[in-house]
Design an enzyme around this catalytic site. Structure first.
Site, PDB file in Angstrom:
ATOM      1  N   ASP A  11      -3.175  -8.538  -5.219  1.00 43.52           N
ATOM      2  CA  ASP A  11      -2.403  -9.714  -4.837  1.00 43.52           C
ATOM      3  C   ASP A  11      -3.394 -10.721  -4.206  1.00 43.52           C
ATOM      4  O   ASP A  11      -4.490 -10.334  -3.797  1.00 43.52           O
ATOM      5  CB  ASP A  11      -1.350  -9.267  -3.805  1.00 43.52           C
ATOM      6  CG  ASP A  11      -0.672 -10.420  -3.116  1.00 43.52           C
ATOM      7  OD1 ASP A  11      -0.184 -11.322  -3.816  1.00 43.52           O
ATOM      8  OD2 ASP A  11      -0.637 -10.427  -1.864  1.00 43.52           O
TER       9      ASP A  11
HETATM   10 MG   LIG Z   1       0.801 -11.489  -0.604  1.00 40.85          MG
END
Ligand SMILES: [Mg+2]
Length: 228
Positions: A11
Protein backbone atom coordinates in the site's frame (compact mmCIF):
# COMPACT_ATOMS: atom_id res chain seq x y z
CA UNK A 1 8.41 -15.32 7.00
CA UNK A 2 9.16 -13.10 4.02
CA UNK A 3 11.23 -15.74 2.26
CA UNK A 4 8.07 -17.79 1.83
CA UNK A 5 6.75 -15.17 -0.58
CA UNK A 6 7.78 -14.26 -4.10
CA UNK A 7 5.67 -11.12 -4.43
CA UNK A 8 5.06 -8.32 -1.95
CA UNK A 9 2.16 -5.92 -2.51
CA UNK A 10 2.64 -2.57 -0.80
CA UNK A 11 0.00 0.00 0.00
CA UNK A 12 1.24 3.61 -0.33
CA UNK A 13 -0.53 5.88 2.11
CA UNK A 14 0.60 5.56 5.70
CA UNK A 15 2.50 2.45 4.67
CA UNK A 16 5.35 3.96 2.60
CA UNK A 17 4.39 7.63 2.43
CA UNK A 18 3.02 9.90 5.11
CA UNK A 19 -0.34 10.96 3.76
CA UNK A 20 -1.08 13.40 6.54
CA UNK A 21 2.14 15.23 5.80
CA UNK A 22 1.32 15.40 2.09
CA UNK A 23 -2.19 16.60 2.84
CA UNK A 24 -0.92 19.24 5.20
CA UNK A 25 1.57 20.64 2.71
CA UNK A 26 -1.02 20.70 -0.08
CA UNK A 27 -3.66 22.30 2.07
CA UNK A 28 -1.31 25.10 3.15
CA UNK A 29 -0.46 25.82 -0.46
CA UNK A 30 -4.10 25.87 -1.50
CA UNK A 31 -4.96 28.32 1.27
CA UNK A 32 -2.09 30.58 0.27
CA UNK A 33 -3.42 30.54 -3.27
CA UNK A 34 -6.74 31.88 -1.96
CA UNK A 35 -5.09 34.36 0.45
CA UNK A 36 -6.39 32.63 3.55
CA UNK A 37 -4.14 32.36 6.58
CA UNK A 38 -3.36 28.86 7.74
CA UNK A 39 -4.27 27.88 11.30
CA UNK A 40 -4.76 24.48 12.93
CA UNK A 41 -8.48 25.27 13.18
CA UNK A 42 -8.66 25.86 9.44
CA UNK A 43 -7.03 22.51 8.81
CA UNK A 44 -9.33 20.75 11.26
CA UNK A 45 -12.33 22.29 9.49
CA UNK A 46 -11.07 20.93 6.17
CA UNK A 47 -10.52 17.46 7.64
CA UNK A 48 -13.99 17.47 9.17
CA UNK A 49 -15.42 18.06 5.68
CA UNK A 50 -13.06 15.80 3.74
CA UNK A 51 -13.04 12.65 5.86
CA UNK A 52 -16.80 11.93 5.89
CA UNK A 53 -16.89 12.43 2.11
CA UNK A 54 -14.21 9.75 1.62
CA UNK A 55 -16.07 7.43 4.01
CA UNK A 56 -19.17 7.84 1.83
CA UNK A 57 -17.02 7.08 -1.20
CA UNK A 58 -15.71 3.89 0.38
CA UNK A 59 -19.28 2.87 1.12
CA UNK A 60 -20.17 3.52 -2.51
CA UNK A 61 -22.53 6.41 -1.67
CA UNK A 62 -20.57 9.05 -3.60
CA UNK A 63 -18.43 8.90 -6.70
CA UNK A 64 -14.86 10.05 -6.61
CA UNK A 65 -15.36 13.19 -8.75
CA UNK A 66 -18.04 14.42 -6.37
CA UNK A 67 -15.80 13.90 -3.35
CA UNK A 68 -12.84 15.62 -4.97
CA UNK A 69 -14.74 18.76 -5.92
CA UNK A 70 -17.36 19.14 -3.21
CA UNK A 71 -14.81 19.02 -0.36
CA UNK A 72 -13.36 22.33 -1.54
CA UNK A 73 -16.69 23.94 -2.43
CA UNK A 74 -17.93 23.13 1.08
CA UNK A 75 -14.73 24.27 2.74
CA UNK A 76 -14.40 27.61 0.96
CA UNK A 77 -18.11 28.31 1.50
CA UNK A 78 -17.15 28.76 5.17
CA UNK A 79 -15.08 31.74 4.00
CA UNK A 80 -17.85 33.07 1.77
CA UNK A 81 -15.81 32.06 -1.24
CA UNK A 82 -17.47 30.45 -4.20
CA UNK A 83 -14.83 28.35 -5.95
CA UNK A 84 -14.74 25.82 -8.73
CA UNK A 85 -14.31 22.60 -6.80
CA UNK A 86 -12.81 20.95 -9.82
CA UNK A 87 -10.16 23.63 -10.32
CA UNK A 88 -9.31 23.61 -6.62
CA UNK A 89 -8.91 19.88 -6.77
CA UNK A 90 -6.52 20.01 -9.73
CA UNK A 91 -4.43 22.59 -7.91
CA UNK A 92 -4.57 20.70 -4.62
CA UNK A 93 -3.52 17.44 -6.23
CA UNK A 94 -0.58 19.12 -7.90
CA UNK A 95 0.48 20.29 -4.43
CA UNK A 96 -0.08 16.81 -2.95
CA UNK A 97 2.92 15.49 -4.83
CA UNK A 98 5.50 17.93 -3.45
CA UNK A 99 7.81 17.61 -0.47
CA UNK A 100 9.47 14.66 1.20
CA UNK A 101 6.71 12.36 2.36
CA UNK A 102 8.68 9.18 3.05
CA UNK A 103 7.90 7.43 6.28
CA UNK A 104 10.98 6.58 8.36
CA UNK A 105 13.11 3.93 6.70
CA UNK A 106 10.65 3.29 3.85
CA UNK A 107 13.13 3.79 1.01
CA UNK A 108 15.78 1.62 2.68
CA UNK A 109 13.30 -1.15 3.35
CA UNK A 110 12.01 -1.14 -0.22
CA UNK A 111 15.57 -1.15 -1.52
CA UNK A 112 16.32 -4.20 0.66
CA UNK A 113 13.26 -6.25 -0.25
CA UNK A 114 13.60 -5.35 -3.94
CA UNK A 115 16.69 -7.56 -4.02
CA UNK A 116 14.77 -10.66 -2.98
CA UNK A 117 11.17 -10.09 -4.00
CA UNK A 118 9.01 -8.95 -6.85
CA UNK A 119 7.29 -5.76 -5.68
CA UNK A 120 4.02 -4.12 -6.61
CA UNK A 121 2.09 -1.08 -5.45
CA UNK A 122 -1.58 -1.51 -4.57
CA UNK A 123 -3.30 1.76 -3.75
CA UNK A 124 -6.73 3.32 -3.71
CA UNK A 125 -6.33 6.75 -5.20
CA UNK A 126 -5.82 8.94 -8.21
CA UNK A 127 -3.35 7.47 -10.70
CA UNK A 128 -1.44 10.62 -11.70
CA UNK A 129 -1.15 11.83 -8.11
CA UNK A 130 0.09 8.51 -6.78
CA UNK A 131 2.60 8.14 -9.63
CA UNK A 132 3.99 11.63 -9.04
CA UNK A 133 4.30 10.99 -5.31
CA UNK A 134 6.17 7.71 -5.88
CA UNK A 135 8.47 9.43 -8.37
CA UNK A 136 9.17 12.48 -6.21
CA UNK A 137 10.04 10.28 -3.24
CA UNK A 138 12.42 8.01 -5.14
CA UNK A 139 10.23 4.91 -4.91
CA UNK A 140 9.08 4.62 -8.51
CA UNK A 141 12.14 2.73 -9.89
CA UNK A 142 11.49 -0.15 -7.46
CA UNK A 143 8.01 -0.90 -8.74
CA UNK A 144 7.46 -2.40 -12.16
CA UNK A 145 3.83 -3.09 -11.32
CA UNK A 146 1.61 -0.34 -10.00
CA UNK A 147 -2.10 -0.80 -9.40
CA UNK A 148 -4.12 2.32 -8.61
CA UNK A 149 -7.84 1.89 -8.05
CA UNK A 150 -9.01 4.59 -10.42
CA UNK A 151 -7.12 2.95 -13.26
CA UNK A 152 -7.93 -0.63 -12.28
CA UNK A 153 -11.63 0.20 -12.05
CA UNK A 154 -12.04 -1.49 -8.67
CA UNK A 155 -10.70 -0.56 -5.27
CA UNK A 156 -9.36 -2.50 -2.32
CA UNK A 157 -10.91 -4.50 -0.64
CA UNK A 158 -12.82 -5.63 -3.76
CA UNK A 159 -11.59 -9.04 -4.89
CA UNK A 160 -11.76 -7.85 -8.50
CA UNK A 161 -9.00 -5.33 -7.79
CA UNK A 162 -6.76 -8.28 -6.95
CA UNK A 163 -7.95 -10.38 -9.89
CA UNK A 164 -6.54 -7.66 -12.15
CA UNK A 165 -3.18 -8.00 -10.39
CA UNK A 166 -2.99 -11.77 -10.85
CA UNK A 167 -3.82 -11.35 -14.49
CA UNK A 168 -1.36 -8.55 -15.23
CA UNK A 169 1.49 -10.09 -13.23
CA UNK A 170 0.81 -13.63 -14.44
CA UNK A 171 0.47 -14.92 -10.91
CA UNK A 172 -1.15 -18.32 -10.65
CA UNK A 173 0.02 -19.31 -7.17
CA UNK A 174 -1.37 -16.65 -4.84
CA UNK A 175 0.05 -18.42 -1.79
CA UNK A 176 3.36 -16.77 -2.75
CA UNK A 177 1.90 -13.26 -2.34
CA UNK A 178 1.82 -11.07 0.77
CA UNK A 179 0.02 -7.73 1.06
CA UNK A 180 1.44 -5.10 3.43
CA UNK A 181 -0.64 -2.14 4.51
CA UNK A 182 -2.01 -0.02 7.34
CA UNK A 183 -5.70 -0.21 6.54
CA UNK A 184 -7.69 -3.02 8.08
CA UNK A 185 -10.72 -2.30 5.90
CA UNK A 186 -8.89 -1.88 2.59
CA UNK A 187 -5.54 -3.74 2.69
CA UNK A 188 -6.15 -6.56 5.13
CA UNK A 189 -9.76 -7.22 4.24
CA UNK A 190 -8.76 -6.96 0.58
CA UNK A 191 -5.99 -9.49 1.05
CA UNK A 192 -8.37 -11.83 2.82
CA UNK A 193 -10.98 -11.42 0.07
CA UNK A 194 -8.29 -12.33 -2.42
CA UNK A 195 -7.17 -15.31 -0.35
CA UNK A 196 -3.60 -14.14 0.25
CA UNK A 197 -1.51 -13.67 3.39
CA UNK A 198 -1.63 -10.28 5.06
CA UNK A 199 0.69 -8.03 7.05
CA UNK A 200 -1.01 -5.27 9.00
CA UNK A 201 0.98 -2.21 10.03
CA UNK A 202 -0.85 -1.26 13.17
CA UNK A 203 1.15 1.33 15.15
CA UNK A 204 -1.74 2.26 17.47
CA UNK A 205 -2.63 -1.35 18.33
CA UNK A 206 -6.18 -1.26 17.02
CA UNK A 207 -8.15 -4.48 17.48
CA UNK A 208 -8.71 -6.83 14.56
CA UNK A 209 -12.43 -6.48 13.90
CA UNK A 210 -12.37 -8.73 10.82
CA UNK A 211 -13.70 -12.24 11.06
CA UNK A 212 -10.47 -13.83 9.85
CA UNK A 213 -7.02 -13.88 11.47
CA UNK A 214 -4.25 -11.66 10.10
CA UNK A 215 -1.03 -13.45 9.11
CA UNK A 216 1.35 -10.84 10.60
CA UNK A 217 0.74 -7.70 12.62
CA UNK A 218 3.60 -5.23 13.13
CA UNK A 219 3.99 -1.84 14.79
CA UNK A 220 5.92 -0.23 11.96
CA UNK A 221 7.21 -0.83 8.47
CA UNK A 222 10.73 -1.45 9.79
CA UNK A 223 9.42 -4.44 11.73
CA UNK A 224 9.32 -6.26 8.39
CA UNK A 225 13.05 -6.81 8.92
CA UNK A 226 12.14 -9.09 11.83
CA UNK A 227 10.18 -11.27 9.40
CA UNK A 228 13.22 -12.03 7.24
MG1 LIG B 1 -2.86 3.15 3.63
Amino acid sequence: MLKNYKTLLFDIDDTLLDFKKAEHIAFKQLLAHHNIDYTDTTFQLYLSINEPLWKDYELGKLDRATVLSSRFEQFFAHYQLSVSGKECDILYRSYLTIGNQLLDGALELIDTVSKTHQLAIVTNGVYDTQMARLKNNGLLPYFKHIFVSDKVGFQKPDKRFFDTIWQEMNITDTSSVLIIGDSLGADIKGGQNAGIDTCWINPTHQPNTLSHPITYTVDALQDLYTLF
